[in-house]
Enzyme design. Structure first.
Site, PDB file in Angstrom:
ATOM      1  N   ASN A 378       1.169  -0.920   0.060  1.00 54.64           N
ATOM      2  CA  ASN A 378       0.159   0.296  -0.417  1.00 54.64           C
ATOM      3  C   ASN A 378       0.397   1.269  -0.604  1.00 54.64           C
ATOM      4  O   ASN A 378       1.522   1.804  -0.835  1.00 54.64           O
ATOM      5  CB  ASN A 378      -1.326  -0.278   1.590  1.00 54.64           C
ATOM      6  CG  ASN A 378      -1.814   1.041   1.249  1.00 54.64           C
ATOM      7  OD1 ASN A 378      -1.695   1.986   0.239  1.00 54.64           O
ATOM      8  ND2 ASN A 378      -2.254   1.652   2.410  1.00 54.64           N
ATOM      9  N   ASP A 379       1.490   1.406   1.104  1.00 54.43           N
ATOM     10  CA  ASP A 379       2.771   2.662   1.397  1.00 54.43           C
ATOM     11  C   ASP A 379       3.427   2.978  -0.226  1.00 54.43           C
ATOM     12  O   ASP A 379       3.666   3.995  -0.384  1.00 54.43           O
ATOM     13  CB  ASP A 379       3.201   3.082   2.269  1.00 54.43           C
ATOM     14  CG  ASP A 379       1.923   2.971   3.770  1.00 54.43           C
ATOM     15  OD1 ASP A 379       0.673   3.792   3.504  1.00 54.43           O
ATOM     16  OD2 ASP A 379       2.404   2.593   4.865  1.00 54.43           O
ATOM     17  N   VAL A 380       3.810   1.586  -0.709  1.00 52.35           N
ATOM     18  CA  VAL A 380       4.736   2.311  -1.534  1.00 52.35           C
ATOM     19  C   VAL A 380       4.832   2.439  -2.958  1.00 52.35           C
ATOM     20  O   VAL A 380       5.405   2.424  -3.951  1.00 52.35           O
ATOM     21  CB  VAL A 380       5.685   0.242  -1.146  1.00 52.35           C
ATOM     22  CG1 VAL A 380       6.576   0.345  -0.379  1.00 52.35           C
ATOM     23  CG2 VAL A 380       4.901  -0.622  -1.629  1.00 52.35           C
ATOM     24  N   THR A 381       3.201   2.659  -2.779  1.00 49.36           N
ATOM     25  CA  THR A 381       2.382   3.075  -4.249  1.00 49.36           C
ATOM     26  C   THR A 381       1.209   4.204  -4.077  1.00 49.36           C
ATOM     27  O   THR A 381       1.407   4.386  -5.113  1.00 49.36           O
ATOM     28  CB  THR A 381       1.881   2.205  -4.333  1.00 49.36           C
ATOM     29  OG1 THR A 381       0.647   1.547  -3.092  1.00 49.36           O
ATOM     30  CG2 THR A 381       1.954   0.325  -4.770  1.00 49.36           C
ATOM     31  N   SER A 419       1.624   3.719   7.184  1.00 47.35           N
ATOM     32  CA  SER A 419       1.556   4.923   7.556  1.00 47.35           C
ATOM     33  C   SER A 419       0.461   5.498   8.399  1.00 47.35           C
ATOM     34  O   SER A 419       0.704   6.886   8.407  1.00 47.35           O
ATOM     35  CB  SER A 419       2.737   5.754   6.719  1.00 47.35           C
ATOM     36  OG  SER A 419       1.493   5.456   5.827  1.00 47.35           O
TER      37      SER A 419
END
Lengths: 451, 104
Positions: A378-381, A419
């Site tokens: 999720n966060d890494v995109t 996050s």
């Protein structure tokens, strides 16, 4: 064995160790490299045992064998998803052995106070910090950041105590401040790792890895042993570089990892409530993917938790062999729980390493991809990392999956990632959410594809 | 040149070697790098062997023996788990079937 022969053996093992790490530059040379490392270790231990420095080989040999059996047992048994906690545990043992050696040196009358104190201090922090990291990764205690009242003040006082007892010991050479130093360093290791959360673990493990190297350097100075210094410096450098790479990949500073955590006090970027995410189903996803010419799969830690790597590999294989689709895997540096973890998990599922690409190598290709299949990430995109300067993940390099023609997110819900930041990609016109367990959803798609 | 200056020289040079060698490691193999470096940091066992190798039994010798066990776990565990990981990294198997067809 004479003394000069011993030194030559140490030099040779140092060269073998350097070559073994050098060989990790490419997967095809790496296996031989590991053997070089083993030769180096056999040579170093063999030379020491047959030298005049060791007179009682019986007990020492027994201890060696006991350790060998325990180490081999756990190394053969461990699952690849549990790799980070095992590395943490091994790190801890390395730290503890440095502590014991420093203690033994002082007890047997060594006058090298500074060297032993440094070996003890770093070894103790590495030991207790690693054990706590192990407990967090293993789920023995909560992986959430844990704070207690006046945490920072306590750490600061503890650090002062460490410095003071260290100075006291170095000046007087008494054993009591040495014990105090050991105790304070052990507590410091714990209180430093307590406030660090699960997603920051790749950084912590790398730092602890580095510490175990510097502890070896300290012991090397106290024993006047060149090999320990060389190896310790290389391991220390390795851990330091890995933690640098990890902090870069999360756009965090070491200070913020140690003293703060995500999502605290930041309420940035709450998305409009009227935005609706579109749900897709596995049939649609299968249809779109079989008609695609290029699919990029983006696995995250959620994929590993769901144990979906094997079915994911099967899906990729069916797409490639039956529908002639070009399938690639894109990996963010912090996709796993330790550096390179996701690469190992995909390798375990027999995904050829040529199909697996790092962030910089693949980010441009999303624009030419028909489908981005994001599973457990999720966060890494999250594109907010590029656009929203008030977001806690601002500046973190992300995989630009939104540039693909169609994006599938396999997720249990619309919940935010670690996050705590909402992901606007969920509401993009070209995004379809595939709700459910990562493994189940991929299984359903694969079975449709196979028909 | 004093002894301790020699050791410092070695330390500084080794840091440079480590820096350049580690940056050369491909990111895909960062996990094996950690376990290999873990295993070779078990080289503190040399210190443990010497303290544990004393003839007469003392508290220092016992501490040394325990340190030998711990470092040995580290060494064997680290190398074996690295080997397990590295054996998994495989190349594509595609070219093989084509060659078989040619033989037919």
């Amino acid at each position: 064995m004479t003394n000069s022969l011993l030194l030559v053996s140490y030099l040779l093992s140092a060269v073998l160790f350097i070559l073994s790490i050098r060989s990790l530059a490419a997967p095809d040379t790496a296996r031989k490299g590991n053997l070089l490392g083993i030769f180096g270790m056999v040579l170093a231990i063999g030379a020491t045992l047959s030298s005049s420095l060791v007179s009682d080989t019986l007990w020492v040999g027994l201890a060696l064998i006991v350790g060998a059996l325990i180490g081999s047992y756990f190394a053969l048994k461990v699952k690849m998803t549990a790799l980070p906690q095992m590395i943490a545990a091994f790190n801890g043992l390395g730290g503890l052995s440095a502590v014991l050696i420093a203690l033994a040196e002082i007890l047997s009358g060594s006058a090298l106070y500074v060297e032993n104190a440094i070996g003890l201090l770093i070894g103790a922090v590495a030991f207790s910090g690693s054990i706590l990291a192990f407990a967090k990764l293993q789920g023995l205690i909560s992986a959430k950041p844990l704070h207690f009242p006046l945490h920072r003040t306590f750490n600061l006082m503890l650090a002062l105590l460490v410095v003071a007892s260290c100075a006291h010991f170095v000046i007087t050479g008494q054993i009591e401040p040495f014990y105090l130093l050991a105790a304070a360093s052990l507590v410091l290791g714990v209180t430093l790792v307590l406030p660090i959360g699960g997603a920051d673990m790749p950084i912590v493990i790398s730092i602890l890895n580095s510490y175990s190297g510097w502890a070896a350097v300290g012991i090397g100075f106290s024993l006047n042993n060149i090999l320990l210094i060389i190896v310790g410096a290389i391991v220390g450098a390795s851990g330091a570089i890995l933690s640098y790479i990890m902090t870069k990949a999360m756009n965090r500073s070491l200070m913020s990892v140690i003293f703060g955590s995500f999502g605290e006090g930041s309420t940035a970027s709450v998305l409009e409530a009227n935005q609706q995410a579109k749900a897709g189903d596995p049939q649609d996803a299968a249809f779109i993917m079989e008609n695609a010419s290029k699919v990029i799969i983006v696995p995250g830690y959620g994929m590993a938790v769901a144990q979906a790597q094997h079915i994911l590999k099967e899906m990729a294989e069916v797409l490639a062999s039956k529908y002639n689709v070009e399938v690639k895997f894109a990996i963010h540096p912090v996709a796993g729980r330790m550096p390179g973890h996701m690469n190992v998990l995909l390798a375990e599922a027999n995904v050829p390493y040529e199909d697996v690409f790092e962030l910089e190598a693949i980010n441009r290709e999303f624009a030419t991809a028909d489908v981005a299949y994001v599973i457990g990430a999720n966060d890494v995109t999250n594109p907010l990392a590029k656009t929203d300067s008030s977001s806690p993940i601002y500046g973190m390099p992300v995989l630009e999956v939104g540039k693909a023609k169609t994006v599938f997110f396999v997720k249990r819900s619309l919940a935010t990632g670690y996050s705590g930041v909402d992901n606007p990609l969920f509401y993009a016109p070209n995004t379809f959410m595939l709700y459910g367990d990562a493994k189940k959803v991929t299984e359903e798609i694969t079975s449709v594809l196979e028909q | 040149m004093t002894d301790s200056f020699l050791l410092w020289t070695i330390l500084v040079l080794a840091c440079f070697v480590g820096y350049f060698v580690v940056w050369g490691v491909t990111p895909a193999l960062h996990s094996p790098l950690m376990s290999v470096s873990n295993a070779i940091s078990g080289v503190v066992i040399l210190g443990a062997l010497i303290t544990a190798g004393a003839i007469e039994f003392s508290s220092a010798k016992i501490l040394g023996l325990i340190a030998v066990v711990l470092a040995s776990i580290n060494i064997f565990g680290g190398f074996i788990v690295s080997q397990r990981m590295l054996l998994m990294f495989k190349k594509k198997e595609k070219p093989l079937p084509q060659e078989e067809k040619r033989h037919d």
